[in-house]
Design a protein around this motif. Structure first.
Motif, PDB file in Angstrom:
ATOM      1  N   VAL A   1       0.856  -1.188   0.000  1.00  0.00           N
ATOM      2  CA  VAL A   1       0.000   0.000   0.000  1.00  0.00           C
ATOM      3  C   VAL A   1       0.890   1.235   0.000  1.00  0.00           C
ATOM      4  CG1 VAL A   1      -1.769   1.283   1.245  1.00  0.00           C
ATOM      5  CG2 VAL A   1      -1.827  -1.213   1.225  1.00  0.00           C
ATOM      6  N   GLY A   2       0.623   2.160  -0.927  1.00  0.00           N
ATOM      7  CA  GLY A   2       1.478   3.336  -1.007  1.00  0.00           C
ATOM      8  C   GLY A   2       2.902   2.926  -1.333  1.00  0.00           C
ATOM      9  N   ASN A   3       3.837   3.429  -0.556  1.00  0.00           N
ATOM     10  CA  ASN A   3       5.251   3.078  -0.768  1.00  0.00           C
ATOM     11  C   ASN A   3       5.830   2.373   0.454  1.00  0.00           C
ATOM     12  OD1 ASN A   3       5.214   5.272   0.941  1.00  0.00           O
ATOM     13  ND2 ASN A   3       7.051   6.217   0.067  1.00  0.00           N
ATOM     14  N   MET A   4       4.977   1.650   1.186  1.00  0.00           N
ATOM     15  CA  MET A   4       5.425   0.996   2.417  1.00  0.00           C
ATOM     16  C   MET A   4       6.519  -0.036   2.171  1.00  0.00           C
ATOM     17  SD  MET A   4       1.915   0.555   4.619  1.00  0.00           S
ATOM     18  CE  MET A   4       0.924   1.984   5.057  1.00  0.00           C
ATOM     19  N   LEU A   5       6.322  -0.887   1.178  1.00  0.00           N
ATOM     20  CA  LEU A   5       7.322  -1.910   0.893  1.00  0.00           C
ATOM     21  C   LEU A   5       8.606  -1.277   0.364  1.00  0.00           C
ATOM     22  CD1 LEU A   5       5.278  -4.833  -0.686  1.00  0.00           C
ATOM     23  CD2 LEU A   5       5.718  -4.290   1.719  1.00  0.00           C
ATOM     24  N   GLU A   6       8.445  -0.226  -0.409  1.00  0.00           N
ATOM     25  CA  GLU A   6       9.610   0.478  -0.943  1.00  0.00           C
ATOM     26  C   GLU A   6      10.440   1.082   0.180  1.00  0.00           C
ATOM     27  OE1 GLU A   6      10.624   4.395  -3.745  1.00  0.00           O
ATOM     28  OE2 GLU A   6       8.614   3.540  -3.715  1.00  0.00           O
ATOM     29  N   LEU A   7       9.769   1.660   1.174  1.00  0.00           N
ATOM     30  CA  LEU A   7      10.475   2.240   2.315  1.00  0.00           C
ATOM     31  C   LEU A   7      11.229   1.166   3.092  1.00  0.00           C
ATOM     32  CD1 LEU A   7       7.859   4.804   3.692  1.00  0.00           C
ATOM     33  CD2 LEU A   7      10.120   5.328   2.771  1.00  0.00           C
ATOM     34  N   PHE A   8      10.577   0.012   3.308  1.00  0.00           N
ATOM     35  CA  PHE A   8      11.235  -1.070   4.042  1.00  0.00           C
ATOM     36  C   PHE A   8      12.462  -1.569   3.290  1.00  0.00           C
ATOM     37  CE2 PHE A   8      11.880  -5.634   4.581  1.00  0.00           C
ATOM     38  CZ  PHE A   8      12.150  -5.691   5.943  1.00  0.00           C
ATOM     39  N   ARG A   9      12.323  -1.777   1.991  1.00  0.00           N
ATOM     40  CA  ARG A   9      13.437  -2.292   1.192  1.00  0.00           C
ATOM     41  C   ARG A   9      14.590  -1.289   1.129  1.00  0.00           C
ATOM     42  NH1 ARG A   9       8.968  -4.327  -3.102  1.00  0.00           N
ATOM     43  NH2 ARG A   9       8.492  -6.337  -2.104  1.00  0.00           N
ATOM     44  N   LYS A  10      14.243  -0.021   1.061  1.00  0.00           N
ATOM     45  CA  LYS A  10      15.286   1.006   1.040  1.00  0.00           C
ATOM     46  C   LYS A  10      16.034   1.020   2.356  1.00  0.00           C
ATOM     47  CE  LYS A  10      16.082   5.929   0.259  1.00  0.00           C
ATOM     48  NZ  LYS A  10      15.460   7.253  -0.064  1.00  0.00           N
ATOM     49  N   TYR A  11      15.276   0.923   3.465  1.00  0.00           N
ATOM     50  CA  TYR A  11      15.903   0.895   4.791  1.00  0.00           C
ATOM     51  C   TYR A  11      16.824  -0.315   4.926  1.00  0.00           C
ATOM     52  CZ  TYR A  11      16.420   0.248   9.821  1.00  0.00           C
ATOM     53  OH  TYR A  11      16.941   0.046  11.079  1.00  0.00           O
ATOM     54  N   LEU A  12      16.371  -1.460   4.438  1.00  0.00           N
ATOM     55  CA  LEU A  12      17.181  -2.671   4.545  1.00  0.00           C
ATOM     56  C   LEU A  12      18.426  -2.585   3.669  1.00  0.00           C
ATOM     57  CD1 LEU A  12      16.622  -5.145   6.286  1.00  0.00           C
ATOM     58  CD2 LEU A  12      15.820  -6.331   4.248  1.00  0.00           C
ATOM     59  N   SER A  13      18.322  -1.914   2.518  1.00  0.00           N
ATOM     60  CA  SER A  13      19.463  -1.779   1.613  1.00  0.00           C
ATOM     61  C   SER A  13      20.550  -0.878   2.199  1.00  0.00           C
ATOM     62  CB  SER A  13      19.010  -1.225   0.261  1.00  0.00           C
ATOM     63  OG  SER A  13      18.593   0.133   0.381  1.00  0.00           O
ATOM     64  N   LEU A  14      20.179  -0.024   3.135  1.00  0.00           N
ATOM     65  CA  LEU A  14      21.138   0.881   3.763  1.00  0.00           C
ATOM     66  C   LEU A  14      21.878   0.230   4.927  1.00  0.00           C
ATOM     67  CD1 LEU A  14      19.016   4.178   3.805  1.00  0.00           C
ATOM     68  CD2 LEU A  14      20.869   3.579   2.239  1.00  0.00           C
ATOM     69  N   ARG A  15      21.530  -0.999   5.216  1.00  0.00           N
ATOM     70  CA  ARG A  15      22.167  -1.716   6.323  1.00  0.00           C
ATOM     71  C   ARG A  15      23.638  -1.964   5.980  1.00  0.00           C
ATOM     72  NH1 ARG A  15      19.822  -4.765  10.406  1.00  0.00           N
ATOM     73  NH2 ARG A  15      21.158  -6.340  11.369  1.00  0.00           N
ATOM     74  N   PRO A  16      24.571  -1.467   6.804  1.00  0.00           N
ATOM     75  CA  PRO A  16      26.013  -1.631   6.515  1.00  0.00           C
ATOM     76  C   PRO A  16      26.401  -3.103   6.421  1.00  0.00           C
ATOM     77  CG  PRO A  16      25.665  -0.004   8.229  1.00  0.00           C
ATOM     78  CD  PRO A  16      24.344  -0.689   8.030  1.00  0.00           C
TER      79      PRO A  16
END
Length: 205
Positions: free
Chosen positions: A54-69
């Motif tokens: 819904v909206g960009n919820m999954l996109e936000l989660f995936r972006k956050y996970l991609s920033l994981r060092p």
């Protein structure tokens, strides 16, 4: 991090300690949704909820996970990184809702505690017309007492009650069986002034 935490917290009616202890292994990305498992140390049976696209919820989660060092070895989903040094200090989820409320210039920001994520989830379900049993299972409550509070205080439910008391609105279930053919199906069924109509079509060949 805050946006992802708010999404998971409200979608799953999460407690603050559940967000703190959530790990990357507790979330499965299946493409069209996220399947989240909240561990239960007592019963060993996790509480499961889903975050849909819904909206960009999954996109936000995936972006956050991609920033994981890449050098992060632990599994905790939310953590603080300062100068490449990982701090596993407890994220203050109980205070974050008040910070968000302050940013949005909402009144009484002190009332927005970590528990409001859980309350908001239950309230949204109640306002959507979901029954008590579903709310209870979603939030993982053993007793229906707490769930009843949200159900009884639901604006949607109170509106329905007001309509019945003040307007006299009633609903009734009417079952009608009609034998029709392909050529006369439209001429045999007529509905006027109807709402919430359910069609059950049984085809006999």
């Amino acid at each position: 991090m805050i946006k992802v935490g708010l999404i998971l917290g409200i979608a799953g009616a999460c407690r603050t300690d559940e967000l703190v202890n959530l790990t990357v292994d507790d979330i499965e990305d299946v493409g069209s949704s996220l399947i989240v498992k909240i561990p239960n140390t007592k019963t060993k049976i996790p509480r499961i909820f889903v975050v849909t696209d819904v909206g960009n919820m999954l996109e936000l989660f995936r972006k956050y996970l991609s920033l994981r060092p890449p050098h992060v070895k632990h599994k905790r989903l939310f953590f603080v990184l300062q100068s490449r040094k990982i701090q596993l200090a407890r994220i203050p989820w109980e205070k974050i809702p008040s910070v968000v409320a302050s940013y949005l210039k909402l009144p009484d920001v002190a009332c927005y505690t970590g528990h409001c994520l859980r309350r908001s989830s239950a309230t949204l379900l109640a306002d959507a017309g979901v029954d008590i049993t579903t709310i209870k299972r979603h939030a993982g409550w053993k007793s229906t007492t707490v769930a009843e509070v949200y159900f009884e205080n639901s604006i949607e439910n109170k509106t329905k009650i007001a309509n019945k008391v003040l307007v006299g609105t009633t609903t009734s279930a009417i079952t009608k069986t009609v034998n029709v053919s392909e050529s006369n199906i439209l001429s045999n069924i007529n509905f006027e002034n109807c709402t919430n109509v359910t069609f059950n079509l049984n085809v006999n060949k």
